[in-house]
Design an enzyme around this catalytic site. Structure first.
Site, mmCIF file in Angstrom:
data_model
loop_
_atom_site.group_PDB
_atom_site.id
_atom_site.type_symbol
_atom_site.label_atom_id
_atom_site.label_comp_id
_atom_site.label_asym_id
_atom_site.label_seq_id
_atom_site.Cartn_x
_atom_site.Cartn_y
_atom_site.Cartn_z
ATOM 1 N N ASP A 184 38.688 37.243 38.716
ATOM 2 C CA ASP A 184 37.372 37.610 39.216
ATOM 3 C C ASP A 184 36.412 36.554 38.693
ATOM 4 O OD1 ASP A 184 38.630 39.880 40.142
ATOM 5 O OD2 ASP A 184 37.224 41.291 39.226
ATOM 6 N N HIS A 233 35.531 41.186 33.155
ATOM 7 C CA HIS A 233 34.233 40.542 33.381
ATOM 8 C C HIS A 233 33.523 40.258 32.061
ATOM 9 C CE1 HIS A 233 34.284 42.608 37.605
ATOM 10 N NE2 HIS A 233 35.273 41.745 37.428
ATOM 11 N N CYS A 340 25.875 41.124 38.187
ATOM 12 C CA CYS A 340 26.968 41.476 39.102
ATOM 13 C C CYS A 340 26.533 41.437 40.554
ATOM 14 C CB CYS A 340 27.467 42.891 38.803
ATOM 15 S SG CYS A 340 28.175 43.144 37.182
#
Length: 351
Positions: A184, A233, A340
């Site tokens: 990610d 993350h 985000c």
């Protein structure tokens, strides 16, 4: 160089003046479904049972999250920032997806390049293609921009195969193996030509090697040793507020580890001094209260912060930042915060 002469993608840090950005849309969002091993490794234990195929977030929650995203986009527009939005009203439930609210997970700008994530979670595999293709088509009209799309080989459903060596780089054994590139883009932060990343339950060594293969000349990746058994993350662990000033989550990373990286060796590093508390309503279904560090810096002086988080606002102000309050609790509830929900496209670096 004037702003009008800059490429449509031109960004390699987190704090230079922001000139163009993507802001997500929730659409008909749902709890993302993934193999149980992936969910249990990363999601809050009290909510794990919700992560089933076709389980939508409550309609009122999504309506409020969508309104918050629209308000956030309006704030940025009022600051003179060009804002791109993904396709509206996507039915992510019907597509067995998740949402279009968190584009930072799937796209990262590096110089004049935009890199698409090779998502580990199958439900997110087509997220960028479905929600953001029109934006990528617009950006690709600028011949100075290079867009690296996820290759077909990175869709292989092998990340949980038992006959592949685990991607074990520390004492933590990650949920995914190293059978194909997985990452990610929210597992990486840009500090000029140095990108700092972390291994996690969604980012493996093959994913890091994949990014390194495509980086523009002169750029490098350094991996941060993070103490987080549920890692997924990096943008609620570290936050550069301006060149030379970074705040961090002391429960996940140490000052010593941060200073091990030459790009941060002389920076002022401040540990978040409080224990953040989760709101009672709406619930944080997918995240921790450390979203207080998941903020969007506009220019090294101003930062967008959750409007109700007075404690964090006061602390950022004590560090010399001007806070722009924006309600975002319902976006928080479905999986992220200001960092985000955005992708930097153009930052006007003085370098």
């Amino acid at each position: 160089m004037t702003i009008s002469s800059l490429p449509l993608v031109h960004a390699d840090d987190e704090w230079s003046p922001l000139r163009a950005v993507v802001v997500g849309r929730a659409g008909r969002a749902c709890f993302p479904s993934a193999p149980a091993k992936m969910i249990k490794a990363t999601m809050p234990s009290e909510h794990v049972s919700r992560f089933q195929p076709g389980n939508p977030f409550h309609a009122k929650l999504i309506a409020k999250a969508e309104a918050e995203l629209d308000y956030f986009a309006a704030i940025l527009c009022a600051e003179g920032i060009t804002v791109y939005r993904p396709e509206p009203d996507i039915d992510w439930v019907a597509l067995n997806g998740y949402t279009g609210a968190m584009p930072r997970d799937g796209l990262m700008s590096v110089g004049n390049m935009l890199i698409e994530a090779c998502f580990a979670w199958p439900c997110r595999a087509k997220e960028i293609e479905i929600g953001f293709s029109s934006i990528l088509d617009d950006l690709s009209k600028d011949q100075r921009v290079q867009i690296v799309r996820r290759p077909e080989s990175a869709f292989a459903n092998t990340l949980l195969d038992d006959n592949v060596a685990d991607n074990t780089t520390t004492a933590t054994t990650w949920a995914i193996n190293n059978s194909r590139p997985a990452f990610d883009t929210a597992d990486f932060m840009r500090f000029g030509c140095t990108i700092i990343g972390q291994y996690s339950h969604v980012t493996n060594q093959a994913g890091v090697d994949y990014i390194r293969k495509y980086l523009p000349a002169g750029y490098s990746i350094e991996m941060l040793d993070v103490d987080d058994p549920h890692a997924m993350h990096i943008d609620a662990t570290i936050l550069p507020l301006r060149d030379g000033l970074l705040v961090y989550n002391p429960t996940k990373v140490t000052e010593t580890e941060l200073r091990r990286h030459a790009v941060l060796a002389s920076w002022k590093l401040h540990a978040y001094p409080y224990t953040p508390k989760a709101p009672s309503e709406p619930p944080l279904y997918m995240t921790s209260p450390w979203l207080c560090l998941n903020a969007l810096v506009l220019d090294g002086k101003r930062v967008v912060v959750e409007a109700s988080d007075h404690q964090t606002i006061q602390w950022y102000e004590s560090l010399g930042m001007q806070c722009i309050p924006c309600p975002f609790k319902h976006v928080n509830s479905i999986g992220g915060s200001f960092h985000c929900a955005t992708v930097d496209l153009v930052r006007e670096s003085s370098a």
